[in-house]
Design a protein around this motif. Structure first.
Motif, mmCIF file in Angstrom:
data_model
loop_
_atom_site.group_PDB
_atom_site.id
_atom_site.type_symbol
_atom_site.label_atom_id
_atom_site.label_comp_id
_atom_site.label_asym_id
_atom_site.label_seq_id
_atom_site.Cartn_x
_atom_site.Cartn_y
_atom_site.Cartn_z
ATOM 1 N N ILE A 130 4.332 6.487 -20.541
ATOM 2 C CA ILE A 130 3.625 7.692 -20.110
ATOM 3 C C ILE A 130 2.300 7.338 -19.440
ATOM 4 C CG2 ILE A 130 2.253 8.394 -22.133
ATOM 5 C CD1 ILE A 130 3.663 11.189 -21.648
ATOM 6 N N GLY A 131 1.665 6.251 -19.856
ATOM 7 C CA GLY A 131 0.444 5.806 -19.182
ATOM 8 C C GLY A 131 0.707 5.458 -17.728
ATOM 9 N N LEU A 132 1.758 4.679 -17.490
ATOM 10 C CA LEU A 132 2.112 4.311 -16.120
ATOM 11 C C LEU A 132 2.553 5.536 -15.324
ATOM 12 C CD1 LEU A 132 2.450 2.188 -13.948
ATOM 13 C CD2 LEU A 132 4.696 1.647 -14.888
ATOM 14 N N ALA A 133 3.313 6.419 -15.934
ATOM 15 C CA ALA A 133 3.754 7.632 -15.237
ATOM 16 C C ALA A 133 2.558 8.465 -14.796
ATOM 17 C CB ALA A 133 4.657 8.464 -16.157
ATOM 18 N N TYR A 134 1.590 8.609 -15.681
ATOM 19 C CA TYR A 134 0.420 9.435 -15.378
ATOM 20 C C TYR A 134 -0.379 8.869 -14.204
ATOM 21 C CZ TYR A 134 -3.823 12.157 -16.139
ATOM 22 O OH TYR A 134 -4.901 12.994 -15.972
ATOM 23 N N VAL A 135 -0.603 7.560 -14.211
ATOM 24 C CA VAL A 135 -1.399 6.984 -13.127
ATOM 25 C C VAL A 135 -0.626 7.019 -11.806
ATOM 26 C CG1 VAL A 135 -0.894 4.499 -13.297
ATOM 27 C CG2 VAL A 135 -3.159 5.240 -12.643
ATOM 28 N N LEU A 136 0.693 6.848 -11.842
ATOM 29 C CA LEU A 136 1.486 6.967 -10.620
ATOM 30 C C LEU A 136 1.452 8.397 -10.088
ATOM 31 C CD1 LEU A 136 4.644 4.802 -11.404
ATOM 32 C CD2 LEU A 136 2.712 4.215 -9.921
ATOM 33 N N ASP A 137 1.518 9.352 -10.985
ATOM 34 C CA ASP A 137 1.447 10.755 -10.607
ATOM 35 C C ASP A 137 0.111 11.061 -9.929
ATOM 36 O OD1 ASP A 137 2.338 13.359 -10.400
ATOM 37 O OD2 ASP A 137 1.893 13.877 -12.470
ATOM 38 N N LYS A 138 -0.972 10.570 -10.501
ATOM 39 C CA LYS A 138 -2.302 10.769 -9.908
ATOM 40 C C LYS A 138 -2.430 10.012 -8.601
ATOM 41 C CE LYS A 138 -4.025 13.565 -12.858
ATOM 42 N NZ LYS A 138 -4.396 14.922 -12.479
ATOM 43 N N ALA A 139 -1.809 8.835 -8.510
ATOM 44 C CA ALA A 139 -1.855 8.040 -7.275
ATOM 45 C C ALA A 139 -1.192 8.805 -6.139
ATOM 46 C CB ALA A 139 -1.169 6.694 -7.478
ATOM 47 N N ALA A 140 -0.156 9.557 -6.438
ATOM 48 C CA ALA A 140 0.520 10.341 -5.405
ATOM 49 C C ALA A 140 -0.429 11.371 -4.810
ATOM 50 C CB ALA A 140 1.752 11.026 -5.988
ATOM 51 N N THR A 141 -1.261 11.957 -5.653
ATOM 52 C CA THR A 141 -2.223 12.949 -5.188
ATOM 53 C C THR A 141 -3.273 12.326 -4.281
ATOM 54 O OG1 THR A 141 -1.909 14.179 -7.234
ATOM 55 C CG2 THR A 141 -3.872 14.697 -5.954
ATOM 56 N N PHE A 142 -3.774 11.161 -4.671
ATOM 57 C CA PHE A 142 -4.836 10.509 -3.917
ATOM 58 C C PHE A 142 -4.310 9.610 -2.801
ATOM 59 C CE2 PHE A 142 -6.838 11.087 -8.142
ATOM 60 C CZ PHE A 142 -7.866 11.919 -7.736
ATOM 61 N N GLY A 143 -3.016 9.318 -2.817
ATOM 62 C CA GLY A 143 -2.439 8.296 -1.955
ATOM 63 C C GLY A 143 -2.641 8.472 -0.472
ATOM 64 N N LYS A 144 -2.599 9.693 0.025
ATOM 65 C CA LYS A 144 -2.662 9.854 1.476
ATOM 66 C C LYS A 144 -4.010 9.415 2.038
ATOM 67 C CE LYS A 144 -3.824 14.741 1.346
ATOM 68 N NZ LYS A 144 -3.394 16.069 1.683
ATOM 69 N N ASN A 145 -5.057 9.412 1.231
ATOM 70 C CA ASN A 145 -6.372 8.972 1.698
ATOM 71 C C ASN A 145 -6.638 7.503 1.404
ATOM 72 O OD1 ASN A 145 -6.921 11.613 2.466
ATOM 73 N ND2 ASN A 145 -7.670 12.121 0.434
ATOM 74 N N MET A 146 -5.879 6.921 0.514
ATOM 75 C CA MET A 146 -6.197 5.577 0.048
ATOM 76 C C MET A 146 -5.275 4.498 0.580
ATOM 77 S SD MET A 146 -7.011 6.344 -3.913
ATOM 78 C CE MET A 146 -6.850 4.634 -4.239
ATOM 79 N N GLY A 147 -4.118 4.839 1.022
ATOM 80 C CA GLY A 147 -3.159 3.821 1.416
ATOM 81 C C GLY A 147 -2.380 3.347 0.205
ATOM 82 N N VAL A 148 -1.496 2.409 0.424
ATOM 83 C CA VAL A 148 -0.613 1.926 -0.627
ATOM 84 C C VAL A 148 -1.318 0.862 -1.458
ATOM 85 C CG1 VAL A 148 1.594 0.808 -1.101
ATOM 86 C CG2 VAL A 148 1.370 2.349 0.825
ATOM 87 N N PRO A 149 -1.416 1.036 -2.774
ATOM 88 C CA PRO A 149 -1.954 -0.039 -3.600
ATOM 89 C C PRO A 149 -0.980 -1.210 -3.605
ATOM 90 C CG PRO A 149 -1.277 1.793 -4.965
ATOM 91 C CD PRO A 149 -1.083 2.210 -3.543
ATOM 92 N N PRO A 150 -1.489 -2.433 -3.567
ATOM 93 C CA PRO A 150 -0.608 -3.581 -3.411
ATOM 94 C C PRO A 150 0.409 -3.772 -4.534
ATOM 95 C CG PRO A 150 -2.881 -4.258 -3.748
ATOM 96 C CD PRO A 150 -2.881 -2.787 -3.603
ATOM 97 N N LEU A 151 0.140 -3.301 -5.737
ATOM 98 C CA LEU A 151 1.051 -3.553 -6.846
ATOM 99 C C LEU A 151 2.071 -2.446 -7.064
ATOM 100 C CD1 LEU A 151 -1.514 -5.081 -9.290
ATOM 101 C CD2 LEU A 151 0.377 -6.249 -8.193
#
Length: 191
Positions: A130-151
């Motif tokens: 659930i920790g990984l799911a939560y951060v991936l979910d939040k990354a989707a929200t912020f992703g369009k401004n940040m680009g793809v995280p390398p990992l």
């Protein structure tokens, strides 16, 4: 009103530390210090997946809240104990405390990396999923401004920000479902 206040004080005294610990705001602690201390713990106990989970949690909270400080409680176990992060994080951010996009991208990458390490060491933990799911979910929200995280494993053909966000949410959903199934199985065993 006077009796309501007295009643609340009585309840606080009656339930004591259990209520206090759950709702305590904690003290602001620099993220870098939390990471250094926890890094030493992980070096001493590299087989303990919970240390990696907490590293992921610290990085993900710093990323999500865009902050250089997190609220933490002092543990009764002393200096060698793992930090206790409170659920009361949003009130700590100050104007000059906001992270820049590159620092956010690094925290996101480190969060994903540490959650993945915790999961390789203990794939049966719903908490780590659930920790990984939560951060991936939040990354989707912020992703369009940040680009793809390398990992973050991302198919090469996804280059549109909306496609990336959809993909990250799909991956988050998979981890949420896995966390649910693991937690359900554990709960059914208890009965």
């Amino acid at each position: 009103m006077k009796y309501l206040c007295l009643g609340l004080i009585f309840l606080g005294m009656a339930f004591g530390s259990s209520v206090e610990a759950k709702f305590a705001p904690g003290e602001p602690v620099p993220v870098e210090r939390l990471l250094q201390n926890l890094g030493r713990y992980v070096q001493e106990k590299p087989k303990d997946p919970h240390g990696y989970y907490l590293l992921g949690r610290i990085h993900s909270l710093a990323f999500i809240n865009r902050t250089r400080n997190l609220n933490a409680l002092m543990s009764e176990e002393g200096k060698k104990a793992l930090p206790v992060l409170t659920n009361y994080q949003k009130k700590i951010r100050k104007k000059n405390d906001r992270l820049k996009a590159e620092a956010m991208r690094q925290h996101l990458s480190h969060a994903i990396q540490n959650y993945q390490i915790a999961l390789t060491k203990d794939p049966t933990s719903g908490l780590y999923h659930i920790g990984l799911a939560y951060v991936l979910d939040k990354a989707a929200t912020f992703g369009k401004n940040m680009g793809v995280p390398p990992l973050l494993p991302t198919p090469v053909n996804l280059i549109e920000s909306k496609d990336l966000a959809r993909y990250w949410r799909m991956k988050a959903s998979e981890y949420y479902m896995e966390a649910y199934e693991l937690s359900l199985a554990a709960d059914l065993k208890k009965e």
